[in-house]
Design an enzyme around this catalytic site. Sequence first.
Site, short mmCIF file in Angstrom:
data_model
loop_
_atom_site.label_atom_id
_atom_site.label_comp_id
_atom_site.label_asym_id
_atom_site.label_seq_id
_atom_site.Cartn_x
_atom_site.Cartn_y
_atom_site.Cartn_z
N SER A 16 0.82 -1.21 0.00
CA SER A 16 0.00 0.00 0.00
C SER A 16 0.85 1.26 0.00
O SER A 16 0.53 2.24 -0.69
CB SER A 16 -0.95 0.00 1.21
OG SER A 16 -0.23 -0.11 2.41
N LYS A 113 9.96 2.01 7.52
CA LYS A 113 9.99 2.47 8.91
C LYS A 113 10.32 1.30 9.82
O LYS A 113 9.51 0.89 10.65
CB LYS A 113 8.66 3.13 9.26
CG LYS A 113 8.31 4.31 8.35
CD LYS A 113 6.93 4.86 8.66
CE LYS A 113 6.61 6.05 7.77
NZ LYS A 113 6.36 5.66 6.38
N GLY A 143 6.40 10.32 8.02
CA GLY A 143 5.08 10.94 8.00
C GLY A 143 5.10 12.34 8.58
O GLY A 143 6.13 13.01 8.55
N ALA A 147 -1.00 5.70 3.85
CA ALA A 147 -1.24 5.40 2.44
C ALA A 147 -2.72 5.54 2.08
O ALA A 147 -3.07 6.01 1.00
CB ALA A 147 -0.74 4.00 2.12
N LYS A 198 8.11 4.85 16.77
CA LYS A 198 6.67 5.18 16.86
C LYS A 198 5.81 3.97 16.55
O LYS A 198 4.67 3.86 17.04
CB LYS A 198 6.32 6.37 15.96
CG LYS A 198 6.70 6.22 14.49
CD LYS A 198 5.56 5.81 13.61
CE LYS A 198 5.96 5.75 12.15
NZ LYS A 198 4.86 5.37 11.26
N ASP A 251 4.25 12.23 13.39
CA ASP A 251 4.32 10.86 12.90
C ASP A 251 3.89 9.88 13.99
O ASP A 251 3.21 8.89 13.71
CB ASP A 251 5.74 10.56 12.43
CG ASP A 251 5.79 9.44 11.39
OD1 ASP A 251 4.72 9.05 10.88
OD2 ASP A 251 6.89 8.95 11.11
N SER A 261 -3.68 2.49 11.12
CA SER A 261 -2.39 2.04 11.63
C SER A 261 -2.35 0.53 11.80
O SER A 261 -3.05 -0.03 12.65
CB SER A 261 -2.08 2.72 12.97
OG SER A 261 -0.94 2.14 13.57
N ASN A 263 0.13 -1.18 12.95
CA ASN A 263 0.76 -1.52 14.22
C ASN A 263 -0.22 -1.41 15.37
O ASN A 263 -0.23 -2.25 16.27
CB ASN A 263 1.97 -0.60 14.45
CG ASN A 263 3.11 -0.92 13.51
OD1 ASN A 263 3.84 -1.88 13.69
ND2 ASN A 263 3.25 -0.10 12.46
#
Length: 335
Positions: A16, A113, A143, A147, A198, A251, A261, A263
């Site tokens: 993505s 990342k 960021g 996406a 992050k 970010d 997100s 994560n």
Amino acid sequence: MSFLNNTKIAVIGGGSWATALIKILCEQPNVQIRWWLRNHDDIEHIRKFHHNPSYLSDVALSPKKIKVFEKTTEAVKGTDYVILAVPAAFVREALQDLSEKHLKGKRIVSAIKGMIPGENILVTDWIAREYHIGLNETCVIAGPCHAEEVALEKQSYLSIASTECATSEDFAKLMTCRYIAANPLDDLYGVEYAAVMKNIIALACGITHGLGYGDNFQAVLVSNAMEEIGNFVTALDPRERNMSSSAYLGDLLVTAYSQFSRNRLFGNMIGRGYSVKAAQLEMKMIAEGYFATKSINELNKKYHVNLPITTAVYRILYEDQAPALVMDELKKLLK
């Protein structure tokens, strides 16, 4: 050196984020894109129907600007930039056919990342070591940006960081369009380490949400996390930086709070009782924070920075400790 006229850019990755970056680059009138994807069926679909069937499938991809390749050696041929947009765990595999000569004279952009698992080093450092590319010819994309919102053309912001101002400034111009503002910075390591960490914090936010903690606790968690990130980044790369700026705090916030997100989603599943393996199997995308947690934990054995949130996530993911008990201990350490 400036690559802004008739620029050729290779994008390595089919997910993505790679698709979103290609959408942004297609807004530039003088850019040609050479795109490598792993999946043969996706390649054929893109060639025929001009959209990625697996990720951000509503995004129309210009056949006049994009050529799709099955070999990385062909994708990078004749290009000015090479953008890496694969999970950190798969960087070695994705680039295995490339040698130093294939990347000579090109600027390398990491849109990853994460850190190289097992070696616990940043992607930019790994690229510099393996391909003998100077950090001044390397930059990172951070960021705050998802996406999915790029696909919807919602106003978004990117941070482009390099050790060389000209490198970040040139690439920031390429990533700027009517719905994207790209800001150049000269803090390569600060931005890259903050982007890695992050994702760990987003995992922690997801875990606490899955356990039933509310917004009040998450606000305290994220506030403490910003201090944790700042202390770690400063220990590794001491310099003046404003950790409240969008490249760092922004970010973190978008990753910790956003519905997009991955994560946070992964962490939420863990908090609700999923095993790590079950959560990984159910998710279609890679949660970089899972691998980053181990890398940062290992790296911190050298620096001994107090990282209570990262340590808590590590205990849950890698030591199989009960999320409820670990977070109950963590909440006593926050302030």
